[in-house]
Design an enzyme around this catalytic site. Structure first.
Site, PDB file in Angstrom:
ATOM      1  N   HIS A 240      -0.674   1.307 -11.004  1.00  0.00           N
ATOM      2  CA  HIS A 240      -0.302   0.856 -12.347  1.00  0.00           C
ATOM      3  C   HIS A 240       1.077   0.218 -12.277  1.00  0.00           C
ATOM      4  CE1 HIS A 240       1.595   5.053 -13.462  1.00  0.00           C
ATOM      5  NE2 HIS A 240       2.193   4.481 -12.447  1.00  0.00           N
TER       6      HIS A 240
ATOM      7  N   SER B 129       0.416   5.789  -8.253  1.00  0.00           N
ATOM      8  CA  SER B 129       1.664   5.096  -8.541  1.00  0.00           C
ATOM      9  C   SER B 129       2.434   4.818  -7.242  1.00  0.00           C
ATOM     10  CB  SER B 129       2.471   5.928  -9.548  1.00  0.00           C
ATOM     11  OG  SER B 129       3.566   5.222 -10.052  1.00  0.00           O
TER      12      SER B 129
END
Length: 196
Positions: free
Chosen positions: A123, A98
């Site tokens: 993501h 992330s």
């Protein structure tokens, strides 16, 4: 409570004890271990500014082992990496997921690394909303704006199209160190530290 080791250094003036992170900072090494939050970001930003003041020409080595965290905290680190004069080399040990992956890809071009068994995951930003319908609409609009901004930067960092990054970040997308090199997140997989 986490354990922080101390090291003892002998000099002509005697012995001096440092916590390991302070000792690493002397060698221009900053560690991001754990979640990216406001307190962690403030500490990392302060260390980067300190190292720039010490020597604006010498590289800073930013080691990342992080599951990600708060977008605004990560952007504070990202903006500082770009604001200061020294190049910031990024090295993934363990995982960069992330916001951790975003920061890894944001190191100086040619100086972004991962160890062989590191995992990198990208993501879209996560968020939750509660409150009145109008407040939820405002929060939804903001998270979509953040998603576009992060995708544009990640596309630039990785030399990918925004469309590809949008598709690849739609769900959790895990990569090995070698796969992240092919994707453009890093420049090199480090097998052994050079003996320079």
């Amino acid at each position: 409570m986490s354990y922080i080791p101390y090291v003892v250094e002998k000099t002509a003036r005697g012995e001096r004890s440092y916590d390991i992170y302070s000792r690493l900072l002397k060698d221009r090494i900053i560690m991001l271990s754990g979640e990216v939050n406001d307190a962690v970001a403030s500490s990392i930003v302060a260390q980067m500014l300190f190292l720039e003041a010490e020597d604006p020409e010498k590289d800073i080595y930013f080691y990342i082992n992080s599951p990600g965290g708060v977008v605004t905290a990560g952007m504070a680190i990202y903006d500082t990496m770009n604001y200061i004069r020294p190049d910031v080399a990024t090295i993934c040990v363990g995982q960069a997921a992330s916001m951790g992956a975003f920061l890894l890809s944001s190191g100086a071009k040619g100086k972004r690394y991962a160890l062989p068994h590191a995992r990198i995951m990208i993501h879209q930003p996560l968020g939750g909303a509660q409150g009145q319908a109008t407040d939820i609409a405002i929060q939804a609009k903001e998270i979509l704006r953040m998603k576009e901004e992060l995708n544009a930067i990640l596309a630039k960092n990785c030399s990918q199209s925004i469309k590809k990054v949008e598709k690849d970040t739609d769900r959790d997308n895990f990569m090995s160190a070698e796969e992240s090199k092919e994707y453009g997140m890093i420049d090199e997989v480090l097998l052994k530290k050079s003996k320079e």
